[in-house]
Design a protein around this motif. Structure first.
Motif, PDB file in Angstrom:
ATOM      1  N   ASP A  66       5.220  13.459   4.933  1.00  0.00           N
ATOM      2  CA  ASP A  66       5.121  12.268   4.081  1.00  0.00           C
ATOM      3  C   ASP A  66       4.092  11.292   4.633  1.00  0.00           C
ATOM      4  OD1 ASP A  66       6.969  13.052   2.157  1.00  0.00           O
ATOM      5  OD2 ASP A  66       8.653  12.064   3.173  1.00  0.00           O
ATOM      6  N   PHE A  67       4.139  11.044   5.933  1.00  0.00           N
ATOM      7  CA  PHE A  67       3.227  10.095   6.565  1.00  0.00           C
ATOM      8  C   PHE A  67       1.775  10.494   6.302  1.00  0.00           C
ATOM      9  CE2 PHE A  67       1.037   7.929   9.996  1.00  0.00           C
ATOM     10  CZ  PHE A  67       1.727   6.736  10.131  1.00  0.00           C
ATOM     11  N   GLU A  68       1.468  11.783   6.501  1.00  0.00           N
ATOM     12  CA  GLU A  68       0.096  12.262   6.303  1.00  0.00           C
ATOM     13  C   GLU A  68      -0.290  12.266   4.824  1.00  0.00           C
ATOM     14  OE1 GLU A  68      -0.251  15.988   8.399  1.00  0.00           O
ATOM     15  OE2 GLU A  68      -0.072  14.986  10.351  1.00  0.00           O
ATOM     16  N   PHE A  69       0.634  12.655   3.928  1.00  0.00           N
ATOM     17  CA  PHE A  69       0.339  12.607   2.492  1.00  0.00           C
ATOM     18  C   PHE A  69       0.012  11.182   2.080  1.00  0.00           C
ATOM     19  CE2 PHE A  69       1.661  11.573  -1.798  1.00  0.00           C
ATOM     20  CZ  PHE A  69       0.883  12.451  -2.534  1.00  0.00           C
ATOM     21  N   ASN A  70       0.848  10.236   2.484  1.00  0.00           N
ATOM     22  CA  ASN A  70       0.627   8.835   2.135  1.00  0.00           C
ATOM     23  C   ASN A  70      -0.751   8.369   2.589  1.00  0.00           C
ATOM     24  OD1 ASN A  70       3.315   8.917   1.314  1.00  0.00           O
ATOM     25  ND2 ASN A  70       4.065   7.780   3.073  1.00  0.00           N
ATOM     26  N   ALA A  71      -1.069   8.647   3.845  1.00  0.00           N
ATOM     27  CA  ALA A  71      -2.360   8.208   4.395  1.00  0.00           C
ATOM     28  C   ALA A  71      -3.525   8.830   3.628  1.00  0.00           C
ATOM     29  CB  ALA A  71      -2.438   8.569   5.883  1.00  0.00           C
ATOM     30  N   ARG A  72      -3.433  10.122   3.329  1.00  0.00           N
ATOM     31  CA  ARG A  72      -4.520  10.822   2.620  1.00  0.00           C
ATOM     32  C   ARG A  72      -4.685  10.300   1.195  1.00  0.00           C
ATOM     33  NH1 ARG A  72      -2.554  15.390   4.598  1.00  0.00           N
ATOM     34  NH2 ARG A  72      -1.620  15.962   2.627  1.00  0.00           N
ATOM     35  N   PHE A  73      -3.575  10.175   0.468  1.00  0.00           N
ATOM     36  CA  PHE A  73      -3.654   9.759  -0.928  1.00  0.00           C
ATOM     37  C   PHE A  73      -4.123   8.309  -1.033  1.00  0.00           C
ATOM     38  CE2 PHE A  73      -1.230   9.060  -5.150  1.00  0.00           C
ATOM     39  CZ  PHE A  73      -2.373   9.313  -5.888  1.00  0.00           C
ATOM     40  N   VAL A  74      -3.594   7.445  -0.191  1.00  0.00           N
ATOM     41  CA  VAL A  74      -4.020   6.042  -0.240  1.00  0.00           C
ATOM     42  C   VAL A  74      -5.488   5.910   0.153  1.00  0.00           C
ATOM     43  CG1 VAL A  74      -3.684   3.772   0.845  1.00  0.00           C
ATOM     44  CG2 VAL A  74      -1.717   5.064  -0.028  1.00  0.00           C
ATOM     45  N   GLN A  75      -5.930   6.675   1.148  1.00  0.00           N
ATOM     46  CA  GLN A  75      -7.351   6.623   1.507  1.00  0.00           C
ATOM     47  C   GLN A  75      -8.219   7.101   0.355  1.00  0.00           C
ATOM     48  OE1 GLN A  75      -8.866   5.118   4.104  1.00  0.00           O
ATOM     49  NE2 GLN A  75     -10.643   5.511   2.825  1.00  0.00           N
ATOM     50  N   ALA A  76      -7.798   8.142  -0.347  1.00  0.00           N
ATOM     51  CA  ALA A  76      -8.549   8.623  -1.514  1.00  0.00           C
ATOM     52  C   ALA A  76      -8.604   7.551  -2.601  1.00  0.00           C
ATOM     53  CB  ALA A  76      -7.926   9.908  -2.054  1.00  0.00           C
ATOM     54  N   LEU A  77      -7.487   6.847  -2.824  1.00  0.00           N
ATOM     55  CA  LEU A  77      -7.473   5.763  -3.802  1.00  0.00           C
ATOM     56  C   LEU A  77      -8.405   4.636  -3.383  1.00  0.00           C
ATOM     57  CD1 LEU A  77      -3.650   5.545  -4.616  1.00  0.00           C
ATOM     58  CD2 LEU A  77      -5.473   6.285  -6.176  1.00  0.00           C
ATOM     59  N   ARG A  78      -8.353   4.272  -2.116  1.00  0.00           N
ATOM     60  CA  ARG A  78      -9.212   3.186  -1.619  1.00  0.00           C
ATOM     61  C   ARG A  78     -10.685   3.538  -1.735  1.00  0.00           C
ATOM     62  NH1 ARG A  78      -5.267   2.024   3.534  1.00  0.00           N
ATOM     63  NH2 ARG A  78      -3.991   0.382   2.528  1.00  0.00           N
ATOM     64  N   THR A  79     -11.010   4.799  -1.534  1.00  0.00           N
ATOM     65  CA  THR A  79     -12.402   5.247  -1.645  1.00  0.00           C
ATOM     66  C   THR A  79     -12.845   5.274  -3.104  1.00  0.00           C
ATOM     67  OG1 THR A  79     -12.199   6.554   0.374  1.00  0.00           O
ATOM     68  CG2 THR A  79     -13.984   7.148  -1.133  1.00  0.00           C
ATOM     69  N   ALA A  80     -12.006   5.834  -3.970  1.00  0.00           N
ATOM     70  CA  ALA A  80     -12.362   5.973  -5.387  1.00  0.00           C
ATOM     71  C   ALA A  80     -12.326   4.638  -6.128  1.00  0.00           C
ATOM     72  CB  ALA A  80     -11.423   6.971  -6.064  1.00  0.00           C
ATOM     73  N   LEU A  81     -11.411   3.768  -5.732  1.00  0.00           N
ATOM     74  CA  LEU A  81     -11.209   2.494  -6.438  1.00  0.00           C
ATOM     75  C   LEU A  81     -11.152   1.352  -5.419  1.00  0.00           C
ATOM     76  CD1 LEU A  81      -8.429   3.886  -8.785  1.00  0.00           C
ATOM     77  CD2 LEU A  81     -10.779   3.370  -9.447  1.00  0.00           C
ATOM     78  N   PRO A  82     -12.303   0.995  -4.845  1.00  0.00           N
ATOM     79  CA  PRO A  82     -12.301  -0.001  -3.768  1.00  0.00           C
ATOM     80  C   PRO A  82     -11.810  -1.385  -4.188  1.00  0.00           C
ATOM     81  CG  PRO A  82     -14.539   0.596  -4.389  1.00  0.00           C
ATOM     82  CD  PRO A  82     -13.624   1.515  -5.134  1.00  0.00           C
ATOM     83  N   GLU A  83     -11.737  -1.627  -5.489  1.00  0.00           N
ATOM     84  CA  GLU A  83     -11.243  -2.930  -5.950  1.00  0.00           C
ATOM     85  C   GLU A  83      -9.728  -3.055  -5.816  1.00  0.00           C
ATOM     86  OE1 GLU A  83     -12.200  -0.555  -9.780  1.00  0.00           O
ATOM     87  OE2 GLU A  83     -12.655  -0.464  -7.672  1.00  0.00           O
ATOM     88  N   LEU A  84      -9.047  -1.955  -5.519  1.00  0.00           N
ATOM     89  CA  LEU A  84      -7.604  -1.999  -5.318  1.00  0.00           C
ATOM     90  C   LEU A  84      -7.270  -2.547  -3.929  1.00  0.00           C
ATOM     91  CD1 LEU A  84      -6.447   1.474  -6.719  1.00  0.00           C
ATOM     92  CD2 LEU A  84      -6.424  -0.744  -7.884  1.00  0.00           C
ATOM     93  N   ASP A  85      -6.233  -3.343  -3.867  1.00  0.00           N
ATOM     94  CA  ASP A  85      -5.666  -3.828  -2.605  1.00  0.00           C
ATOM     95  C   ASP A  85      -4.320  -3.133  -2.472  1.00  0.00           C
ATOM     96  OD1 ASP A  85      -4.677  -5.187  -0.431  1.00  0.00           O
ATOM     97  OD2 ASP A  85      -4.477  -7.106  -1.474  1.00  0.00           O
ATOM     98  N   ILE A  86      -4.260  -2.091  -1.629  1.00  0.00           N
ATOM     99  CA  ILE A  86      -3.063  -1.251  -1.550  1.00  0.00           C
ATOM    100  C   ILE A  86      -2.270  -1.560  -0.294  1.00  0.00           C
ATOM    101  CG2 ILE A  86      -2.173   1.113  -1.515  1.00  0.00           C
ATOM    102  CD1 ILE A  86      -4.815   1.964  -2.856  1.00  0.00           C
ATOM    103  N   TYR A  87      -1.006  -1.890  -0.499  1.00  0.00           N
ATOM    104  CA  TYR A  87      -0.082  -2.063   0.621  1.00  0.00           C
ATOM    105  C   TYR A  87       0.635  -0.742   0.839  1.00  0.00           C
ATOM    106  CZ  TYR A  87       3.924  -3.543   3.421  1.00  0.00           C
ATOM    107  OH  TYR A  87       4.867  -3.663   4.401  1.00  0.00           O
ATOM    108  N   LEU A  88       0.456  -0.175   2.008  1.00  0.00           N
ATOM    109  CA  LEU A  88       1.124   1.063   2.415  1.00  0.00           C
ATOM    110  C   LEU A  88       2.079   0.698   3.549  1.00  0.00           C
ATOM    111  CD1 LEU A  88       1.456   4.132   2.291  1.00  0.00           C
ATOM    112  CD2 LEU A  88      -0.551   4.333   3.773  1.00  0.00           C
ATOM    113  N   PRO A  89       3.382   0.701   3.303  1.00  0.00           N
ATOM    114  CA  PRO A  89       4.329   0.207   4.309  1.00  0.00           C
ATOM    115  C   PRO A  89       4.152   0.791   5.704  1.00  0.00           C
ATOM    116  CG  PRO A  89       5.460   0.524   2.236  1.00  0.00           C
ATOM    117  CD  PRO A  89       4.063   1.085   2.057  1.00  0.00           C
ATOM    118  N   GLN A  90       3.789   2.055   5.811  1.00  0.00           N
ATOM    119  CA  GLN A  90       3.648   2.655   7.140  1.00  0.00           C
ATOM    120  C   GLN A  90       2.535   2.003   7.952  1.00  0.00           C
ATOM    121  OE1 GLN A  90       3.080   6.543   5.471  1.00  0.00           O
ATOM    122  NE2 GLN A  90       1.046   6.754   6.371  1.00  0.00           N
ATOM    123  N   GLU A  91       1.636   1.281   7.298  1.00  0.00           N
ATOM    124  CA  GLU A  91       0.568   0.590   8.017  1.00  0.00           C
ATOM    125  C   GLU A  91       1.021  -0.763   8.567  1.00  0.00           C
ATOM    126  OE1 GLU A  91      -3.180   2.497   5.522  1.00  0.00           O
ATOM    127  OE2 GLU A  91      -2.468   0.487   4.996  1.00  0.00           O
TER     128      GLU A  91
END
Length: 160
Positions: A14-39
């Motif tokens: 889960d930890f690695e999936f979250n990190a990978r998917f959120v990083q992909a979102l941040r790269t594709a849509l840099p205007e998003l401000d994503i809070y990922l609790p594990q961070e």
């Protein structure tokens, strides 16, 4: 747009999936401000200490500050923390995009799988709590793949 990303975070998978998917979102849509609790090390560094109130307050504050929630629904059951976060988001009218990729949702037209439903303990499909699913559907959508969820996000950004 501020996003709250809800998923379990205690297994390496889960930890690695979250990190990978959120990083992909941040790269594709840099205007998003994503809070990922594990961070948030203040409450999720498991070598440190945070009590239940600290965790609940920190994550609830972030849910309430979000414009939208992405909730991963995979697993034997929806993660208890994710289900709670979905309830908070629903109560505050924060749209929720569920991601449900469980492969057992496939084969809905397979007659053998449908017939097996008549035999005790032979359900070939995955069950999810319908109350929690209903909260999401009343205020959002559920997708069975990341691409469709990202397309929804892009549409929401374009119309915001």
């Amino acid at each position: 747009m501020k996003i709250y990303f809800a998923n379990g975070l205690f297994s390496q998978a889960d930890f690695e999936f979250n990190a990978r998917f959120v990083q992909a979102l941040r790269t594709a849509l840099p205007e998003l401000d994503i809070y990922l609790p594990q961070e948030n090390a203040a409450i999720n560094d498991k070598n440190a200490y945070a009590d239940a109130r600290m965790i609940a307050q920190a994550d609830t504050d972030q849910v309430l500050a979000a414009d939208l929630m992405i909730a991963v629904l995979d697993g034997p059951v929806i993660d208890a923390g994710v289900a709670s976060e979905i309830g908070v988001a629903y109560a505050e009218h924060i749209p929720i995009l569920g991601l449900y990729t469980d492969s057992r949702q496939q084969g809905a037209a397979n007659q053998q799988k449908l017939a097996a439903l008549q035999t005790i303990a032979e359900n070939q499909f995955h069950y999810m709590n319908l109350y929690t699913v209903g909260l999401i559907k009343l205020n959002g959508s559920i997708y069975n793949n990341q691409d469709e969820l990202v397309a929804d996000l892009k549409n929401r950004l374009a119309t915001a």
